[in-house]
Design a protein around this motif. Structure first.
Motif, PDB file in Angstrom:
ATOM      1  N   ILE A 372      60.510   8.105  49.724  1.00 27.68           N
ATOM      2  CA  ILE A 372      61.585   7.122  49.621  1.00 27.68           C
ATOM      3  C   ILE A 372      62.934   7.777  49.863  1.00 27.68           C
ATOM      4  O   ILE A 372      63.806   7.206  50.494  1.00 27.68           O
ATOM      5  CB  ILE A 372      61.543   6.439  48.234  1.00 27.68           C
ATOM      6  N   LEU A 453      66.158   5.370  44.346  1.00 27.42           N
ATOM      7  CA  LEU A 453      65.328   4.726  43.325  1.00 27.42           C
ATOM      8  C   LEU A 453      65.553   5.424  41.986  1.00 27.42           C
ATOM      9  O   LEU A 453      65.604   6.648  41.924  1.00 27.42           O
ATOM     10  CB  LEU A 453      63.840   4.815  43.716  1.00 27.42           C
ATOM     11  N   PRO A 474      67.621   0.155  43.142  1.00 26.52           N
ATOM     12  CA  PRO A 474      66.417  -0.385  42.519  1.00 26.52           C
ATOM     13  C   PRO A 474      65.938   0.491  41.364  1.00 26.52           C
ATOM     14  O   PRO A 474      66.088   1.714  41.401  1.00 26.52           O
ATOM     15  CB  PRO A 474      65.376  -0.391  43.641  1.00 26.52           C
ATOM     16  N   ILE A 645      58.797  -6.928  43.471  1.00 25.14           N
ATOM     17  CA  ILE A 645      58.634  -6.361  44.800  1.00 25.14           C
ATOM     18  C   ILE A 645      58.348  -4.868  44.689  1.00 25.14           C
ATOM     19  O   ILE A 645      58.456  -4.276  43.628  1.00 25.14           O
ATOM     20  CB  ILE A 645      59.855  -6.619  45.711  1.00 25.14           C
ATOM     21  N   HIS A 646      57.938  -4.281  45.816  1.00 29.11           N
ATOM     22  CA  HIS A 646      57.606  -2.865  45.922  1.00 29.11           C
ATOM     23  C   HIS A 646      56.334  -2.525  45.146  1.00 29.11           C
ATOM     24  O   HIS A 646      55.263  -2.498  45.712  1.00 29.11           O
ATOM     25  CB  HIS A 646      58.776  -1.987  45.480  1.00 29.11           C
TER      26      HIS A 646
ATOM     27  N   ILE B 372      55.061 -13.586  45.996  1.00 23.91           N
ATOM     28  CA  ILE B 372      56.141 -12.989  45.205  1.00 23.91           C
ATOM     29  C   ILE B 372      56.665 -13.976  44.174  1.00 23.91           C
ATOM     30  O   ILE B 372      56.965 -13.612  43.053  1.00 23.91           O
ATOM     31  CB  ILE B 372      57.269 -12.503  46.143  1.00 23.91           C
ATOM     32  N   ARG B 644      64.803   0.568  51.506  1.00 28.11           N
ATOM     33  CA  ARG B 644      63.857   1.680  51.485  1.00 28.11           C
ATOM     34  C   ARG B 644      62.623   1.366  50.648  1.00 28.11           C
ATOM     35  O   ARG B 644      61.615   2.053  50.759  1.00 28.11           O
ATOM     36  CB  ARG B 644      64.535   2.943  50.967  1.00 28.11           C
ATOM     37  N   ILE B 645      62.714   0.362  49.784  1.00 31.47           N
ATOM     38  CA  ILE B 645      61.512   0.037  49.014  1.00 31.47           C
ATOM     39  C   ILE B 645      60.958  -1.293  49.485  1.00 31.47           C
ATOM     40  O   ILE B 645      61.588  -2.011  50.235  1.00 31.47           O
ATOM     41  CB  ILE B 645      61.762   0.037  47.494  1.00 31.47           C
ATOM     42  N   HIS B 646      59.754  -1.601  49.048  1.00 32.23           N
ATOM     43  CA  HIS B 646      59.031  -2.829  49.367  1.00 32.23           C
ATOM     44  C   HIS B 646      58.623  -2.869  50.849  1.00 32.23           C
ATOM     45  O   HIS B 646      57.525  -2.510  51.184  1.00 32.23           O
ATOM     46  CB  HIS B 646      59.857  -4.062  48.997  1.00 32.23           C
ATOM     47  N   LEU B 657      54.501 -10.770  50.027  1.00 33.34           N
ATOM     48  CA  LEU B 657      53.434 -10.676  49.030  1.00 33.34           C
ATOM     49  C   LEU B 657      53.685  -9.531  48.062  1.00 33.34           C
ATOM     50  O   LEU B 657      54.333  -8.547  48.396  1.00 33.34           O
ATOM     51  CB  LEU B 657      52.086 -10.452  49.730  1.00 33.34           C
ATOM     52  N   THR B 658      53.185  -9.681  46.869  1.00 34.67           N
ATOM     53  CA  THR B 658      53.125  -8.578  45.925  1.00 34.67           C
ATOM     54  C   THR B 658      51.658  -8.513  45.468  1.00 34.67           C
ATOM     55  O   THR B 658      50.798  -9.095  46.133  1.00 34.67           O
ATOM     56  CB  THR B 658      54.123  -8.789  44.759  1.00 34.67           C
TER      57      THR B 658
END
Lengths: 699, 699
Positions: A372, A453, A474, A645-646, B372, B644-646, B657-658
């Motif tokens: 990340i 993060l 996040p 999310i993530h 989500i 950068r995430i998800h 989607l999660t």
């Protein structure tokens, strides 16, 4: 200056404000409301300073209005103000200076706030060329140097100079490379490039810095901050006085270590090298760290003993916390075992191909896992977190900033040294940085452009605090765990007693412990109901009744204050529902989407529950306590996430990874694929599983 | 009241403030700084109201101070104030009331701001039992009703009543079910439960509501808002006057449709049913929507013609936007084809098992894809977005709030009606909601507890604005695309010319278009260099020189203002680097991690670049324009993400989607697995690929 009198302050109006750093005698002046009043009073002055300063005559005319405003405001708080008009010349004449000094001292002694301004009516006209439109403007630079002189003369502790920018930048703000300077050391002056003064009447930054350095030499600390935008700066003066990181702080003493910004940059750069190592190399680093934990046990335990002694002597840490703080050979051993497991997981994390597509002839697309970026992990007084989290970051190729509890400072220092020693074997020593305990979490959360993060490891209070503080970054963590166990009409007595006991009593403080027990109405006044109550009584669980539950009983326990409570102790709420559907609705309404359980022998009911319920973990006939990365078999556990999310629920190493898309072509353009082009998209999915070509090579 | 004089205002001090809704004559009073001054002035009054009101005598004594403060503040903005003391009795005597009225009218006419307060010194002592500590308190309820009476008497447009809570809740704030009321209609009064007045001196909410309803009946709109916390409320009065959603608005007219909060709740509830449908059913809904787009073409095109006519008549829309606004049978047809593709993707999105683990004997764990939750999609004047985005949400089982540009209002209305028609076939009509164009994006972003993901579809300016506004809600979108093409020393001339042309000129406004061309130093003064420049000239690309590039040329183009510019047009920056490594460093420093390209014939160099560069998309010998969900073969494209995430880079359905974890046991507890327990963890990975048991059943 007289001590024990509270904060004494002087105000230099029109662009510069100096607060002495003692407290005012009247306690009321310490209350937040007054600080706001002082602050907003100042802002109004700032807003007015431009019209007021359009000409010397105008300044003189405005002076009385200014003073009336100050007086009216301070009067509301039973504080007197005094007007003092001075010129720079007053400082050159020793007698005048002494008179001024004793006047101001006397005013402060009488708890009167001096409002100081240049006596614009008698100062010489502005020097030609000193400002772009010199004729119509009284050089405001006078106020900066006036404030500095006064601050030094009066031996003030702190001078706050308010400007229209956030503080000092190393090049003119707005240019490509301009970096904000948190702390400015006089020795650094040559590294600053000043812009041309384009805006008249604000006071060039160069002049402010000059005045600030002058004051610093005279023994007064200086902060240059933005006072023009109350929406952004909030209560800038009180923030500064409270020691928050606002604006640029001028300091004589250069600290030994790098700033946290420098640390972040070092870790990002070194982290990029770490990310480009072969997975085997990252694995080696972690194994080496595991070895060091055993080899250098004595050193670690000695440092830990220092922390323990300090904590015991201070006497304020509860036994549970002391227990978490203390290390032992056994703890270090199991830590080393855990690290070796992570080193295995490291083999297959970064550079894994998740998807491979033949987009067209000779145009191949891969989606590959990558780190990340920069992680910030905040943990409390539990030093074993440090090597564990470091290993997770190394395994996933991420740069890492660590911020540990100050109770474990000595232990953390040694453990971090060993981590860097292990990292050195492949030249990435700086990828893991230990942030000094001086830095406030709030200050770290400000680094939103540099940190990707945040992972808080600790109490859910810590997580909540950080989620609140981290505006743009996040956060991976569970803020609340209001977990439910629903006992259906068709539940087996044995399973109910086992699962309810385990969910509530195995570890009541855990986020995956049961907080609310929902029971089907048909169970009321059955032997099962009595057995549940008996079991909870035996386990000393205090029951709070939900409103419906209370209404069914002649004598009910005390009513629950809220159905949304996370007790985190041997307490729980009990409520009655008419059906599985009503249980789902109740959980959707009052739950936190963490972990919820159904106990039933009816498979249809169970599957409906599992499917309809919108929680990170939904269990059938199993304790809520299974919601855990280790128990799920995820290998290295990063944490449990209540984000949607993530990553959601228990998170393994993949929660520290993102992906990038790698496309290899042979001169392909999208025009080739247009209506009149020569190429056609194939989009054939290819098998995955081989490592990246680049990583084959780099070995 | 005299029109065209600006905003006229009256202030009722100590807890209630009434602003007439006309503007003040002096333009200066419209400036933000003054609004701040007025506002902060008010806050100080609030802060002071408690001590001032401790007794009648005290109030009388405080009055002069208050007036001095108001006067001093308003004087700074050349505005006069007048003091008017009244009692409620003054309204009961017709003559007195008329006198008061004409006095106030005259003051307003003279542009003087009346500061009105109860004449505490002459009002009767507080009624016994009217307040808990009646003896020492002057009932502040007087100010609420005083303000209401005055507002009606003076025919004010708006009465702002400031309280210490955000506004009105349907039950006492802090209780489990308390919901904030945005707009209050007199008919709704019975649905409110008031708490006991626990805090004396603030004025019960019930009294405020009574006064507000009285004013509303008299023709004055009312807002009750929080005036006590400047950090939270910011500039509450100016926000209200500017029409922002602050506090509770009292309105006579109940709008036809539900509020946006109600819409969000409806869509969440209906979305949960949508999520529990079988994938085939979701697929059917999308196919049906695709059919409706063809079957009901005339209806759609008629509505679209209305929008087009309005836009053409208004004459302010640029041709490109008109083009996007207009629909045609051909456009609808290709839209329907796209929807059918999404309906296929819908078969394999929700309920896919990603991981299956045998945790222990009879304890089986699955990680399953789930929606989500509630998506908010904001799009501009492009009505074809509506069915497309709806289909994506339906395919992924998410609830959806749509907010379209007002230019397409009629078309959007019809398209949304058809979407709901399609949704009705499986009883989930309300899962997709169209938010009225009255709602500001900022207001929607406030719903952070109710919306799980925001997806802006439109210009990168729109995305940036929304990323700024959305405090607590994740945003999926690309904020910037500063894409680089690096031409290595070993590049093929043909590929360079093709790829650079395509990357810059195919669609210069796209986020994946090249903004900076980096060239290896060895290329300077070679035929390749001349050919690149010639090609860019032929394509009319304006070149901006980076500092190094400029230094190498005798006559260089104008210097780039910043190396971080997204031109979004036929312009680009050119810069020289010494090596591939320097290109990587340049891109890390100035890029936006979107898409970056290397052109080289050297495979080692290429692989190093692909591996080291930390961007969402890294390409070798292919145009940057390939960074696109469709071109990547992801099927339905959700967007491109620079987070950068998800999800990162081009995002397919999986970005919506999660996952959730489903554990099926047989009475398992974690105690069973303890040292003294009887069970052992197996953690065997099982093959995936079969659908969820629950979904097998529900068909």
């Amino acid at each position: 200056m007289l001590q024990n009198q509270g904060r004494e302050m002087m105000i230099v109006t029109s662009g510069a404000v100096a607060f002495g750093k003692q407290r005012l005698r009247h306690e009321i002046l310490l209350s937040q409301s007054v600080r706001q009043a002082l602050h907003s009073g100042h802002n109004q002055l700032k807003d007015m300073s431009l019209p007021v300063l359009e000409a010397r005559a105008c300044a003189a005319a405005g002076q009385s209005g200014l003073m009336a405003l100050y007086e009216a405001m301070f009067t509301q708080y039973s504080t007197c103000t005094a007007q003092v008009l001075v010129t720079n010349l007053d400082f050159h004449d020793d007698e005048k200076r002494q008179n001024l000094n004793s006047t101001l001292q006397e005013l402060l002694r009488m708890n009167i706030v001096p409002i100081i301004n240049t006596n614009d009516a008698v100062v010489p006209p502005p020097e030609p060329n000193s400002d772009l439109q010199g004729v119509n403007v009284i050089s405001i630079k006078d106020n900066d140097s006036l404030a500095a002189r006064l601050a030094v003369e009066m031996k003030a502790d702190l001078l706050i100079a308010l400007s229209d920018v956030e503080g000092l930048y190393d090049s003119p703000p707005g240019t490509d490379d301009a970096k904000f300077i948190d702390i400015f050391y006089p020795g650094d002056q040559q590294s600053i490039t000043y812009g041309t003064k384009s805006r008249v009447g604000i006071g060039g930054m160069e002049a402010k810095v000059k005045a600030a350095l002058w004051a610093l030499q005279g023994g007064t600390s200086v902060v240059i901050a933005n006072g023009t935008n109350p929406k952004v700066t909030g209560h800038v003066i009180t923030d500064i006085v409270e020691g928050k990181k606002v604006g640029t702080f001028f300091s004589e003493i250069k600290p030994a270590g790098p700033t946290v910004e420098q640390q972040t940059e070092m870790s990002r750069n070194s982290g990029r090298t770490l990310a480009s190592l072969h997975p085997d190399q990252r694995s080696e680093i972690i194994c080496h760290l595991a070895e060091l934990l055993t080899e250098r046990q004595e050193e670690i335990l000695a440092a830990n003993k220092m922390d323990m002694d300090l904590a015991v002597n201070a006497g304020h840490l509860p036994p549970a916390m002391l227990n978490r703080l203390s290390l032992s050979p056994a703890k270090l051993n199991s830590l080393a075992i855990g690290l070796r497991q992570i080193s295995v997981a490291a083999q297959d994390s970064v550079g894994r191909v998740l998807r491979r597509t033949r987009v067209a002839h000779n145009l191949e697309l891969e989606q590959v896992t990558v780190p990340i970026g920069v992680l910030l992990v905040i943990f409390e007084a539990r030093p074993d977190c440090l090597p564990q989290v470091s290993a997770l970051a190394i395994a996933s190729g991420n740069a890492l900033l660590l911020k540990g509890g100050k109770e474990a400072a000595n232990t953390n220092h040694v453990l971090h040294k060993l981590t860097q020693e292990a990292l050195s074997m492949h030249g990435v020593k700086e990828a893991v940085q230990l942030v000094s305990t001086r830095e406030e979490v709030e200050d770290l959360c400000r680094l939103d452009k540099m940190i990707d993060l945040i992972i808080p490891r600790g109490s859910s209070q810590l997580v909540r605090d950080i989620q609140r503080a981290a505006k743009g970054i996040p956060v991976l963590g569970h803020s609340e765990g209001i977990c439910h166990v629903y006992v259906d009409a068709n539940a087996s007595i044995d399973k109910v007693l086992k699962i309810v006991r385990d969910s509530k009593c195995d570890y009541p403080a855990a986020c995956n412990a049961m907080e609310t027990l929902l029971i089907h109405r048909d169970i009321l006044r059955t032997p099962l109901f009595d057995q549940i109550i008996d079991m909870l009584r035996t386990e000393r669980v205090r029951i709070h009744a939900g409103p419906r539950f209370a209404s069914y009983l002649t004598f009910s326990p005390s009513e629950a204050k809220s159905l949304r409570t996370e007790y985190g102790d041997l307490e729980c709420c009990m409520e009655v529902v008419d059906s599985m559907q009503e249980a789902v609705d109740h959980i959707h309404k009052y739950g936190s989407s963490h972990t919820d359980v159904i106990i039933t022998e009816n498979e249809d009911t169970a599957e409906q529950f599992l499917q309809q319920l919108d929680s990170a973990c939904v269990f059938w006939n199993a304790s809520s306590r299974f919601a855990d990365g280790y128990r799920f078999g995820l290998g290295a556990e990063v944490g449990i996430s209540t984000a949607r999310i993530h990553a959601r629920g228990p998170v393994g190493l993949e929660g520290l990874l993102t992906t990038k898309w790698v496309l290899r072509g042979d001169g392909h353009t999208v025009a080739d694929f247009s209506e009149h082009g020569t190429m056609k998209y194939l989009h054939e999915n290819q098998p995955v599983g081989q490592p990246l070509a680049g990583q084959r090579d780099s070995n």
